[in-house]
Design an enzyme around this catalytic site. Structure first.
Site, PDB file in Angstrom:
ATOM      1  N   SER A 100      35.058  39.863  42.393  1.00 50.51           N
ATOM      2  CA  SER A 100      34.537  40.537  41.195  1.00 50.51           C
ATOM      3  C   SER A 100      34.760  42.046  41.221  1.00 50.51           C
ATOM      4  O   SER A 100      33.930  42.819  40.727  1.00 50.51           O
ATOM      5  CB  SER A 100      33.051  40.210  40.987  1.00 50.51           C
ATOM      6  OG  SER A 100      32.888  38.820  40.789  1.00 50.51           O
TER       7      SER A 100
ATOM      8  N   GLY B 287      34.802  35.466  41.353  1.00 53.36           N
ATOM      9  CA  GLY B 287      34.735  34.934  39.997  1.00 53.36           C
ATOM     10  C   GLY B 287      33.316  34.799  39.457  1.00 53.36           C
ATOM     11  O   GLY B 287      33.095  34.142  38.439  1.00 53.36           O
TER      12      GLY B 287
ATOM     13  N   GLU C 117      36.760  38.440  51.387  1.00 56.90           N
ATOM     14  CA  GLU C 117      36.316  37.967  50.081  1.00 56.90           C
ATOM     15  C   GLU C 117      35.095  37.074  50.253  1.00 56.90           C
ATOM     16  O   GLU C 117      35.236  35.868  50.522  1.00 56.90           O
ATOM     17  CB  GLU C 117      37.432  37.158  49.398  1.00 56.90           C
ATOM     18  CG  GLU C 117      38.706  37.939  49.160  1.00 56.90           C
ATOM     19  CD  GLU C 117      39.545  37.309  48.045  1.00 56.90           C
ATOM     20  OE1 GLU C 117      39.928  38.058  47.138  1.00 56.90           O
ATOM     21  OE2 GLU C 117      39.788  36.094  48.061  1.00 56.90           O
TER      22      GLU C 117
ATOM     23  N   ASN D 240      45.895  38.754  42.535  1.00 58.42           N
ATOM     24  CA  ASN D 240      46.099  37.321  42.740  1.00 58.42           C
ATOM     25  C   ASN D 240      45.878  36.624  41.402  1.00 58.42           C
ATOM     26  O   ASN D 240      44.744  36.478  40.961  1.00 58.42           O
ATOM     27  CB  ASN D 240      45.095  36.825  43.803  1.00 58.42           C
ATOM     28  CG  ASN D 240      45.151  35.326  43.997  1.00 58.42           C
ATOM     29  OD1 ASN D 240      46.054  34.644  43.491  1.00 58.42           O
ATOM     30  ND2 ASN D 240      44.187  34.793  44.736  1.00 58.42           N
TER      31      ASN D 240
ATOM     32  N   HIS E 298      43.077  31.742  51.526  1.00 56.88           N
ATOM     33  CA  HIS E 298      42.127  32.015  50.442  1.00 56.88           C
ATOM     34  C   HIS E 298      41.047  30.930  50.453  1.00 56.88           C
ATOM     35  O   HIS E 298      41.336  29.760  50.725  1.00 56.88           O
ATOM     36  CB  HIS E 298      42.861  32.047  49.097  1.00 56.88           C
ATOM     37  CG  HIS E 298      42.026  32.632  48.005  1.00 56.88           C
ATOM     38  ND1 HIS E 298      40.997  31.938  47.413  1.00 56.88           N
ATOM     39  CD2 HIS E 298      42.036  33.868  47.445  1.00 56.88           C
ATOM     40  CE1 HIS E 298      40.423  32.720  46.515  1.00 56.88           C
ATOM     41  NE2 HIS E 298      41.025  33.896  46.512  1.00 56.88           N
TER      42      HIS E 298
ATOM     43  N   LYS F  95      46.252  33.614  40.651  1.00 56.78           N
ATOM     44  CA  LYS F  95      45.802  32.220  40.783  1.00 56.78           C
ATOM     45  C   LYS F  95      46.613  31.333  39.831  1.00 56.78           C
ATOM     46  O   LYS F  95      47.781  31.601  39.591  1.00 56.78           O
ATOM     47  CB  LYS F  95      44.287  32.124  40.578  1.00 56.78           C
ATOM     48  CG  LYS F  95      43.533  33.105  41.488  1.00 56.78           C
ATOM     49  CD  LYS F  95      42.058  32.893  41.532  1.00 56.78           C
ATOM     50  CE  LYS F  95      41.420  33.931  42.460  1.00 56.78           C
ATOM     51  NZ  LYS F  95      39.975  33.762  42.598  1.00 56.78           N
TER      52      LYS F  95
HETATM   53  P1  13P Z   1      37.802  37.689  41.263  1.00 54.70           P
HETATM   54  O1  13P Z   1      38.287  39.115  41.284  1.00 54.70           O
HETATM   55  O2  13P Z   1      38.121  36.960  39.986  1.00 54.70           O
HETATM   56  O3  13P Z   1      36.364  37.577  41.668  1.00 54.70           O
HETATM   57  O4  13P Z   1      38.651  36.902  42.385  1.00 54.70           O
HETATM   58  C1  13P Z   1      38.779  37.441  43.649  1.00 54.70           C
HETATM   59  C2  13P Z   1      39.784  36.648  44.385  1.00 54.70           C
HETATM   60  O5  13P Z   1      39.546  35.501  44.730  1.00 54.70           O
HETATM   61  C3  13P Z   1      41.092  37.275  44.657  1.00 54.70           C
HETATM   62  O6  13P Z   1      41.827  36.532  45.561  1.00 54.70           O
END
Ligand code: 13P
Length: 253
Positions: free
Chosen positions: A216, A176, A170, A9, A98, A11
């Site tokens: 993460s 993050g 998640e 993803n 999400h 983003k």
């Molecule tokens: P990170 O891998 O940056 O923690 O993000 C996870 C996420 O939100 C994937 O959709």
């Protein structure tokens, strides 16, 4: 047989040029290095979907996803993108629910249900996200919280509709932050999710649903996470923006 899936993803990151470079690198690395049966999904921002899709067409391991979709079919919804539009440019998956969309765009359970319904009607495969905030985990209410999220958006789907859905767990406190759920925390939540799905749908559908872990996830922890019996892959944020890290995560199966 449930599928092993690693989804990236992106983003709201990368310029157009950077996106094309990244996807070309991933395409080459996956072709050269990934031998196992794993479905790789890439979710770039909307403006790059078609170009990224063209670059991945020749690689049957790579699949295209959108990061969001409108709950409406068509019409006067300025700024929105419909499931039909996504389907018409070759998009196969769509991320729905999400935590960033729930939080910053106030998407509630009913809206997410409508997005699921609209996507499935167009033949898209939803990646439905769930996961608890830190205060719910600290209060030991994380199972109930996630169970409620599943119930509130999925329970109106029929068995046939649910058949196309992938789940991503998640935990918000792991997104993050560099703080990953331990493999044991991930496994027990994934097993709980599968159990909840078997109550909402038939047991076989629940057994065959891919449940991805996100938060993460990186080349250092992916192997242990993916080794858990109910962890069928990952939804990767930050590490999916680096071709080497993303490929190493894919190779962790
Ligand atoms: P990170 O891998 O940056 O923690 O993000 C996870 C996420 O939100 C994937 O959709």
């Amino acid at each position: 047989m449930r599928k092993k899936i690693v989804a990236g993803n992106w983003k709201m990151n990368k310029t157009y040029e950077e996106a094309l470079t990244l996807v070309s690198e991933i395409d080459n690395m996956v072709k050269d290095e990934v031998t196992g049966e794993v479905t790789v999904v890439i979710a770039p921002p909307f403006p790059y979907l078609q170009s990224v899709g063209k670059l991945t067409q020749g690689n049957d391991k790579l699949h295209l996803a959108a990061q969001n979709v409108s709950e409406h079919e068509s019409g006067a919804y300025t700024g929105e993108v419909s499931a039909r539009m996504l389907q018409s440019i070759g998009t196969e998956y769509v991320i729905i629910g999400h935590s960033e969309r729930r939080m910053y765009h106030h998407e509630d359970a009913q809206t997410l249900y409508q997005k699921l319904k609209a996507s499935i009607a167009q033949g898209l495969k939803p990646i439905f996200c769930c996961g608890e905030p830190l205060e719910e985990r600290d209060a030991d209410r994380h199972f109930d919280y996630v169970g409620q999220q599943l119930h509130d958006s999925l329970s109106y789907l029929s068995n046939e509709e649910f058949d196309k859905v992938v789940i991503a767990y998640e935990p918000i406190w792991a997104i993050g932050t560099g703080r990953t759920a331990s493999s044991q925390q991930a496994q027990e939540m994934h097993a709980y999710i599968r159990e909840q799905l078997s109550r909402l749908f038939d047991a076989e559908a629940a057994y065959n649903t891919s449940i991805l872990y996100g938060g993460s996830c990186n080349p250092g922890n992916a192997k242990e996470l993916f080794a858990q019996p109910d962890v069928d892959g990952g939804l990767i944020g930050g590490a999916s923006l680096k071709s080497r890290d993303f490929t190493d995560i894919i190779k962790s199966f």
